[in-house]
Write a protein that holds these residues in place. Structure first.
Motif, PDB file in Angstrom:
ATOM      1  N   MET A 118       0.857  -1.176   0.000  1.00  0.00           N
ATOM      2  CA  MET A 118       0.000   0.000   0.000  1.00  0.00           C
ATOM      3  C   MET A 118       0.897   1.231   0.000  1.00  0.00           C
ATOM      4  O   MET A 118       1.858   1.304   0.750  1.00  0.00           O
ATOM      5  N   ASN A 119       0.629   2.165  -0.871  1.00  0.00           N
ATOM      6  CA  ASN A 119       1.523   3.311  -0.954  1.00  0.00           C
ATOM      7  C   ASN A 119       0.744   4.581  -1.215  1.00  0.00           C
ATOM      8  O   ASN A 119      -0.478   4.546  -1.353  1.00  0.00           O
ATOM      9  N   THR A 120       1.458   5.654  -1.300  1.00  0.00           N
ATOM     10  CA  THR A 120       0.768   6.940  -1.414  1.00  0.00           C
ATOM     11  C   THR A 120       0.095   7.150  -2.760  1.00  0.00           C
ATOM     12  O   THR A 120      -0.758   8.000  -2.870  1.00  0.00           O
ATOM     13  N   VAL A 121       0.492   6.400  -3.776  1.00  0.00           N
ATOM     14  CA  VAL A 121      -0.175   6.633  -5.059  1.00  0.00           C
ATOM     15  C   VAL A 121      -1.429   5.776  -5.205  1.00  0.00           C
ATOM     16  O   VAL A 121      -2.220   5.986  -6.095  1.00  0.00           O
ATOM     17  N   ALA A 122      -1.605   4.805  -4.328  1.00  0.00           N
ATOM     18  CA  ALA A 122      -2.772   3.931  -4.448  1.00  0.00           C
ATOM     19  C   ALA A 122      -4.010   4.603  -3.874  1.00  0.00           C
ATOM     20  O   ALA A 122      -3.926   5.526  -3.074  1.00  0.00           O
ATOM     21  N   VAL A 123      -5.160   4.130  -4.328  1.00  0.00           N
ATOM     22  CA  VAL A 123      -6.422   4.590  -3.753  1.00  0.00           C
ATOM     23  C   VAL A 123      -6.824   3.550  -2.733  1.00  0.00           C
ATOM     24  O   VAL A 123      -6.937   2.379  -3.062  1.00  0.00           O
ATOM     25  N   SER A 124      -7.039   3.973  -1.503  1.00  0.00           N
ATOM     26  CA  SER A 124      -7.456   3.016  -0.490  1.00  0.00           C
ATOM     27  C   SER A 124      -8.889   3.303  -0.097  1.00  0.00           C
ATOM     28  O   SER A 124      -9.278   4.460   0.070  1.00  0.00           O
ATOM     29  N   SER A 125      -9.676   2.231   0.051  1.00  0.00           N
ATOM     30  CA  SER A 125     -11.079   2.445   0.428  1.00  0.00           C
ATOM     31  C   SER A 125     -11.163   3.081   1.807  1.00  0.00           C
ATOM     32  O   SER A 125     -12.136   3.735   2.140  1.00  0.00           O
ATOM     33  N   SER A 126     -10.115   2.900   2.629  1.00  0.00           N
ATOM     34  CA  SER A 126     -10.163   3.462   3.977  1.00  0.00           C
ATOM     35  C   SER A 126      -9.826   4.949   3.979  1.00  0.00           C
ATOM     36  O   SER A 126      -9.991   5.619   4.986  1.00  0.00           O
ATOM     37  N   GLY A 127      -9.347   5.464   2.853  1.00  0.00           N
ATOM     38  CA  GLY A 127      -9.008   6.875   2.804  1.00  0.00           C
ATOM     39  C   GLY A 127     -10.216   7.796   2.858  1.00  0.00           C
ATOM     40  O   GLY A 127     -10.084   8.995   3.057  1.00  0.00           O
ATOM     41  N   HIS A 128     -11.396   7.202   2.672  1.00  0.00           N
ATOM     42  CA  HIS A 128     -12.623   7.985   2.637  1.00  0.00           C
ATOM     43  C   HIS A 128     -12.904   8.632   3.991  1.00  0.00           C
ATOM     44  O   HIS A 128     -13.396   9.742   4.078  1.00  0.00           O
ATOM     45  N   MET A 129     -12.563   7.913   5.063  1.00  0.00           N
ATOM     46  CA  MET A 129     -12.922   8.370   6.398  1.00  0.00           C
ATOM     47  C   MET A 129     -11.954   7.756   7.391  1.00  0.00           C
ATOM     48  O   MET A 129     -11.518   6.629   7.223  1.00  0.00           O
TER      49      MET A 129
END
Lengths: 822, 626
Positions: A426-437
């Motif tokens: 997992m890195n800064t360029v990926a989209v993570s579903s947890s980034g939403h909240m």
């Protein structure tokens, strides 16, 4: 000459037929050929093909191959062959050679620039137009943005022209025309086309030469708020500018002496003139129907033949999104424990609102796209999210800073590249579903007196509003009694890397966002003591020991994230511990089942190993298919889970829970179908059309895609924006229309769908197919031409499989409908 | 030790060559075999190069020069292969093999199920072979082989999505720029023959005394050679005025764009400047020119990069700007520094291009939290009139993309159009007359007055030039165009025959490959005409969709016809030039120009007939604008 050209009507018509795809951040599935939805499915397809040259079915050879492979059933094919001349049609279907060449009407006028004037006009205008448009609309790629943003598009261009020394135009005339503030599109068309009755035709030809940009401008013209960095771009203004570019190119080529194209135009068919159906059209229609019903039949037979599952004394309940990707995980959870009961509903769980994350001034809508919420949910957290990725730092493109960076960080890039290849994480360029909240943030959900507002939005719900929502949710899914001690509300999102279409991977019912906030909000409501009190007054009694738990399911990684565990009672915490093991196992199985489609992955390893590989895949830069999304979706079952439980549907079905006994007159059913038709139907048809014509209706392969202004993708640097889905998303899709199966009395279903004309249109014109299951007679009724008629199934034996993992990992193609246990 | 080093250098050349050949024979469906072959051979190259570098360094970094074998020898003309290894080769070897290794692994997954998986790996390996030949080349002749391989593999990679219009169009565009770069090398070779009276090796250039003596005697030729190097280097490294090809090359799958146009291909120009540094380091005029042109490129490319709204073109121009600085550093003699810069830039841009699709989610998320409307940029503080003008100029890329058209291709087309008025029969009568009179005249060349013998070659070369321009602008018949291209070579051969040391064998060398290619090419077209309704040169036909095999054969014919290093004609080309006297500038110019247009005309024929959107629309065909 009579006034035949009415600008407003023409522009409206243009916008209607152009692709209506929003900027990337709001990618929402919709019927690609929505413009033809007033016609019946097959007529609409024929029309679109005749007008615009789209491929709308599989190729004849593909159908014949499917028939050879028994993917199209002989008996069923026979059923669709007209009875009067069977042998003729059989020959046509199986043997006769047809030319499948398209000869679209669009472009017939425009092509005369080339044939009569010997000038390739597109060559002179397109790249300039695209470049200017994308620079004007750019949301943050360019460092030095378009210098004038406050004026509208044409006014800005005029300002540049009048106040600068360099022009986009070469010749005098276009410059003068642009400077004239009174300039109307008719003035340009008079120069270019000359004949007024050809104006409309010319504009259609011109705009459909680059439908991507035209569609984008038309969408932004209608809704200026669609962009974060807002722009005023008027569709007509933009067309005027394109006309000026054309005039300039012609002037530069011929001098100002050329005649309008209308003077020379010959042999042009009327664009919207009558269309004749050919024998080939009929052949394709028959193949398509037979192809669909071969599968439908298998499903209906399975539903009828499968053994009855008793759902009693539930120990654990889960409410999932209707999404087809949740179809299999529900099955594995159910199979893990007999006391499990699952439900499906649209993944915003009936709570419609804007969400404002901590640290942001923007709000994002998390409910179905057509809904305009009046509520706002705000997040409160300890710190705002920020992960910096220096590779996207615009300074790296600068001269001096870039010089320093290349000497230093350039070598760091080599290391990062090697790591990304050999050890994806997992890195800064990926989209993570947890980034939403934030998982540990607090949400403001309750609005005690209903007075706390911001910009006209109510911050949170009052108790009454809460009660309405949870009541509606529970009634619509038929969960109004027998509550388990733990009810998990599972929203979903997706993690991926290097994915421009990421918004299409999250929850469609949440406007392309993860459903985690919605899950937390509805759980909070369900746990609210006063709400429970009020629910009781309305006849739903939830035991005090019962607690709702919000969960986020990451569909590409197959991970569950649990929220708000602290408030659980001690007993429930113990139960939760046990349940988590069940979920973990189910997630392993689910990942393994998914992996069978990823040909490069070995699915036969131990399930947890496969699951690890699936997780790695989701964040790998080099993986264009983090998951396969909605590919192969074909069904939507609206009914009690017991109606479909135990049946293996191969992740092809949307599942919406509904109990006809709770809703005898179909009022909740209406709400469900109002969402199912456009959302599931929209997803299904976008996949369908992107699959049958990936070049014109889909986005082609994503491998060469280049991001334009953060709003869209193009091939290379001077191509048109690509709409629809990339080939990597649709290649395994079987292009069939959605079959909605409703467990209710046919007369109630008919009355229900007829009560909303826009929903009814989907069914009446067969853009989605509909079957009702009579709960008493236990018979299927097929809806067609406005009436339900009994559908007789040829009785077939349903295969029973008891080793699910072996069954699913054996094959990477579509699997048959079977009854299945682990 | 010498012997071991020799072995390793052979290994470095042969490994890519063998793996490329092997990759041609692996069936299309075997994705695994293809990608494993690719990454394991490149990976092996990388590992061995680390080991070799270590050994070589511990022996004190001594340059290695291997004169291989003479391919053709005649008098003081000696076309020999020569390999060379020094620190420059070392850096490029490590950089190229490590990046290619990473990218082949990356592409193994990224291209999974893509139509053309095999083609992709074939082309990558071919490209890698070209790259290796260039960096190991010990003389210009050897380097030119790699140079050509790089050009054609770039064409194939850019036109990877050959069923769409834009990739094919841009591939031709890039190829035409590369072709100009090729002429730079050809002319540099020609002038070098006259400067050194031999095919000089790079190793000899290290001898400062010899270089100095020769250049002192012939300072104008020395300067001309340096500028020819610059033209080649600038074309390959997208320096001014050629810059606009680089962003347009980003048509293939992202990883191929990342490695070739982000790093390896685009830094080859810098390699050429470094390789020839000892030749021009004492020519002050050239050094000053190089510094200024590098600086100008750096500044202009930076501003163009600032206004780009597409991520890949933004990275491309940023990279060009850094390469501008690299050219400056080289001119200033900071070789090591430049090498560090090259390596850093290559890695940085490759990675930036690879993660470029992520920019959407990253920037949108960033904006969601930190959005500020109207961020003032540097340029906003400028006077408005100037700001607007400068903005538009940058958006239009300083008209660089049109420049080639306005100064070169359009005038040529005009000449061709004027020819168009002539009926084809007249054209062939004219050519027939030219060739016949040429053949007769050659018989009597000894009896001719010297002045005539001196001027006639020019006349024939010019006729050849007109013929090939006609071929290039032909809009109708494929066979006529092919034939004209062949006849262009004949005319050149005749022209050269007037010079002394005329040897019939030279022309045989030269024309053998051409004639065979032309003949087979015609056969392919005949085969196609029997099966297809209509083929002409007025549009793209995309026949490769139904006739992939014919497409491959025809491509090979086109390469042969254009003097690509697959037939003896390649050596013949060089031979031809060795016969041009140094005072026959007009002859050299038109011969070189003929070769440029010749290459373009053949590639154009291939592209029009076989590439682009398929004329038949029974299957999905992309819109032209996509």
């Amino acid at each position: 000459m009579k006034n035949t050209f009415q600008l407003e009507k023409v522009v409206e018509k243009l916008s209607h037929y152009l692709p209506s795809q929003s900027p990337l951040k709001d990618f929402i599935h919709h019927n690609t050929l929505h413009a033809f939805q007033h016609d019946s499915f097959h007529e609409g397809l024929k029309k679109s093909s005749e007008l615009f040259g789209y491929k709308t079915y599989l190729q004849l050879s593909e159908f014949r191959q499917l028939y050879q492979d028994a993917k199209i059933n002989k008996l069923l094919l026979n059923r669709f062959i007209p009875s009067e001349d069977k042998s003729h049609w059989t020959t046509c279907l199986l043997e006769k050679d047809y030319s499948e060449q398209t000869n679209p009407r669009i472009g017939e006028l425009r092509t005369q620039w080339k044939s009569q004037y010997k000038i390739d006009l597109d060559n002179f205008t397109h790249s300039t137009l695209f470049r200017i448009t994308s620079s004007y609309l750019d949301q943050g790629i360019s460092i030095w943005n378009f210098p004038i943003k406050d004026l509208g598009f044409l006014a800005a261009m005029r300002h540049l022209e009048s106040n600068g020394t360099v022009s986009f135009f070469k010749k005098r005339r276009a410059k003068e025309l642009l400077k004239n503030t009174e300039l109307q599109i008719e003035d340009c068309l008079a120069i270019l086309v000359g004949k007024e009755d050809l104006y409309e035709r010319y504009l259609f030809d011109q705009q459909f030469a680059h439908p991507g940009y035209s569609g984008m401008v038309s969408v932004l013209s209608a809704d200026a708020h669609a962009l974060i960095d807002e722009r005023q771009i008027d569709f007509v203004d933009w067309i005027i500018f394109e006309c000026l570019l054309e005039i300039d190119a012609l002037d530069a080529h011929f001098g100002e002496i050329w005649m309008p194209i209308g003077q020379h135009a010959t042999d042009i068919r009327t664009l919207f003139g009558p269309i004749e159906m050919t024998e080939l059209d009929e052949v394709k229609r028959i193949w398509q129907e037979a192809y669909e019903w071969t599968y439908y039949n298998e499903v209906l037979n399975g539903l009828k033949e499968k053994s009855v599952v008793e759902e009693k004394n539930p120990e654990l309940q889960g409410i999932f999104c209707i999404d087809d990707r949740e179809c299999s995980i529900r099955r594995y959870i159910e199979e893990g424990h007999p006391g499990v009961q699952t439900f499906g509903t649209a993944g915003f769980f009936g709570v419609e609102f804007y969400f404002q994350p901590y640290g942001s001034t923007f709000r994002t809508k998390v409910c179905p796209a057509p809904v305009t919420p009046k509520f706002l949910i705000k997040e409160q957290a300890k710190k705002a999210k920020s992960d910096k990725e220096y590779h996207f730092d615009t300074r790296s493109y600068g001269l001096a800073f870039g010089w320093i960076l290349t000497h230093t960080m350039g070598f760091w890039s080599a290391l990062k590249l090697a790591l990304a290849i050999f050890k994806p994480s997992m890195n800064t360029v990926a989209v993570s579903s947890s980034g939403h909240m934030h998982s540990d943030s607090t949400l403001i959900i309750e609005n005690t007196d209903g007075q706390v507002t911001e910009d006209g939005l109510s911050i949170g719900y009052t108790v009454n509003e809460m009660t309405d929502r949870i009541h509606a949710l529970l009634m619509s899914i038929g969960l109004n009694q027998a509550f388990a001690p733990l009810i998990y509300v599972v929203g979903h999102g997706s993690s991926s890397s290097n994915n421009t279409h990421y918004a299409g991977y999250d929850c469609g019912a949440c406007s392309g966002r993860p459903g985690s906030v919605n899950a937390r909000v509805i759980s909070h409501i369900g746990n609210h003591p006063i709400v429970r009190q009020k629910l009781k007054e309305r006849g739903i009694e939830i035991p005090e020991s019962t607690q709702f738990v919000p969960v986020l399911h990451d569909t590409s990684r197959d991970e569950f994230t649990y929220f708000d565990i602290e408030p659980l009672s001690k007993r429930n915490k113990e139960r939760h511990q046990v349940n988590m093991r069940l979920f973990d196992q189910a997630l392993d199985f689910n990942a393994t089942e998914r992996s069978r489609r990823f040909v490069v992955m070995n699915s036969r390893k131990a399930v947890n190993k496969v699951h690890e590989n699936v997780k790695l895949r989701s964040v790998s830069l080099f993986e264009p298919r983090p998951e396969l999304n909605h590919a192969t979706n074909t069904l939507c079952i609206v009914g009690r889970r017991s109606f479909s439980r135990g049946l293996f549907l191969d992740r092809r079905s949307f599942l919406n829970s509904f109990d006809y006994e709770v809703d005898p007159d179909g009022s909740y059913l209406l709400g469900i179908l109002n969402a199912v038709a456009p959302v599931c139907g929209g997803i299904n048809l976008e996949y369908y059309f992107s699959r049958v014509d990936n070049q014109k209706l889909g986005a082609g392969t994503k491998l060469p895609h280049n991001v334009m202004g953060l709003i869209g993708v193009a091939n290379g640097i001077d191509g048109d924006l690509r709409t629809g889905l990339p080939s990597q998303m649709i290649e395994v899709h079987s292009p069939m229309r959605l079959l909605v199966i409703v467990e209710h009395f046919p007369e109630v279903v008919l009355k229900t769908i007829q009560s909303n004309p826009s929903t009814y249109e989907w069914f009446l014109n067969s853009w989605v197919n509909l079957v009702a299951f009579h709960p008493i007679e236990k018979q299927f009724y097929q809806f067609s031409n406005g009436v339900f008629t009994r559908y007789d199934l040829p009785q077939e034996h349903l295969v029973y499989i008891d080793d699910a993992m072996k069954f699913v990992t054996n094959e990477s193609e579509n699997l048959p409908v079977v009854e299945l246990t682990l | 030790m010498e012997l071991t080093f020799k072995f390793f250098i052979h290994f470095f050349i042969l490994l890519p060559f063998v793996s490329f050949l092997l990759s041609l024979f692996i069936p299309k469906k075997k994705e695994n075999a293809l990608s494993i072959l690719a990454y394991s051979s490149v990976g092996l190259q990388f590992l061995v190069s680390i080991f070799f570098t270590y050994q070589w360094a511990s022996h004190g970094f001594h340059e290695i020069n291997l004169k291989e074998f003479s391919v053709y020898q005649n008098g003081n003309y000696d076309f020999y292969l020569d390999f060379y290894f020094d620190k420059l080769t070392m850096v490029y070897l490590l950089l190229g093999s490590s990046l290619t290794f990473l990218i082949t692994i990356y592409s193994r997954y990224y291209l999974h199920r893509e139509e053309g998986y095999k083609r992709f790996f074939n082309t990558i390996l071919f490209f890698f072979l070209g790259f290796i030949i260039i960096i190991f080349a010990g003389n210009l002749e050897t380097m030119f082989i790699g140079w050509e391989v790089l050009g054609i593999s770039s064409f194939l990679l850019i036109a990877f999505y050959r069923d769409r219009y834009l990739p094919v169009k841009n591939a031709i565009k890039v190829f035409s720029v590369y072709r100009i770069g090729d002429v730079g090398i050809i002319l540099a070779m020609w002038l070098s023959h006259h400067l050194w009276h031999e095919n000089i090796s790079f190793a000899k250039l290290h001898n400062a005394e010899i270089v100095h003596d020769h250049i002192m005697q012939n300072s104008l030729v020395g300067l001309a050679i340096a500028f020819m190097f610059y033209i080649s280097a600038a074309a390959k490294s997208a320096q001014l005025p050629f810059s606009s090809w680089l962003p347009r090359a980003m048509e293939g799958p992202t990883p191929s764009s990342a490695i070739f146009y982000g790093s390896l291909s685009v830094h080859i120009g810098a390699f050429l400047m470094l390789r020839t540094i000892h030749f021009w380091e004492n020519q002050i005029i050239f050094k000053v020119f190089l510094i200024f042109s590098g600086l100008l490129t750096a500044i202009i490319a930076t501003f163009i990069s600032r206004v780009q709204s597409s991520i890949k073109s933004q990275i491309a121009y940023a990279s060009i700007a850094q390469i501008g600085l690299i050219f400056m550093e080289i001119a200033l003699g900071w070789e090591v520094f430049a090498l560090v810069h090259i390596t850093g830039n290559a890695f940085l841009r490759t990675y930036q291009l690879l993660i470029s699709p992520s920019v959407v989610s990253y920037k949108i998320r960033e904006q969601f939290y930190h959005f500020k409307r109207k961020q003032a940029t540097l340029e906003d503080s400028w006077p408005k009139r100037f700001e607007y003008a400068f903005y538009i100029l940058n958006l239009k890329e300083w008209n660089l993309d049109n420049l080639m058209y306005t100064i070169l291709w359009n005038p040529l087309k005009k000449i061709g159009r004027n020819w168009q008025i002539l009926n084809f029969n007249y054209v062939f009568y004219f050519i027939g007359f030219v060739i016949l009179s040429g053949l007769i005249a050659i018989q009597f060349r000894e009896q001719m007055p010297a002045i005539l013998r001196h001027q006639l070659p020019f006349f024939f070369a010019f006729s050849g030039f007109l013929i090939v321009v006609k071929a290039y602008t032909e809009k109708d018949s494929v066979r006529k165009s092919l034939t004209l291209i062949m006849l262009n070579h004949v005319a050149i051969a005749i022209a050269i025959s007037f010079n002394e040391h005329y040897d019939f064998m030279h022309n045989l060398w030269y024309l053998s490959g051409i004639l065979v290619s032309w003949f087979v090419g015609l056969m392919v077209i005949n085969y196609l005409r029997k099966r297809e309704e209509w083929i002409s040169l007025d549009q793209f036909y995309g026949h490769v969709y139904e006739h992939p095999k014919a497409g491959i054969i025809f491509l090979i014919c086109c390469l042969g016809l254009a003097g690509f290093p697959i037939s003896p004609s390649f050596i013949g080309e060089d031979l031809i030039f060795s016969h041009i006297h140094e005072d026959q500038i007009g002859l050299a110019f038109f011969t070189a120009l003929s070769l440029v247009i010749n290459g373009l005309a053949t590639v154009r024929i291939y592209a029009r007939v076989f590439l682009g959107p398929h004329i038949k629309t029974y299957h999905e065909v992309a819109k032209r604008s996509s």
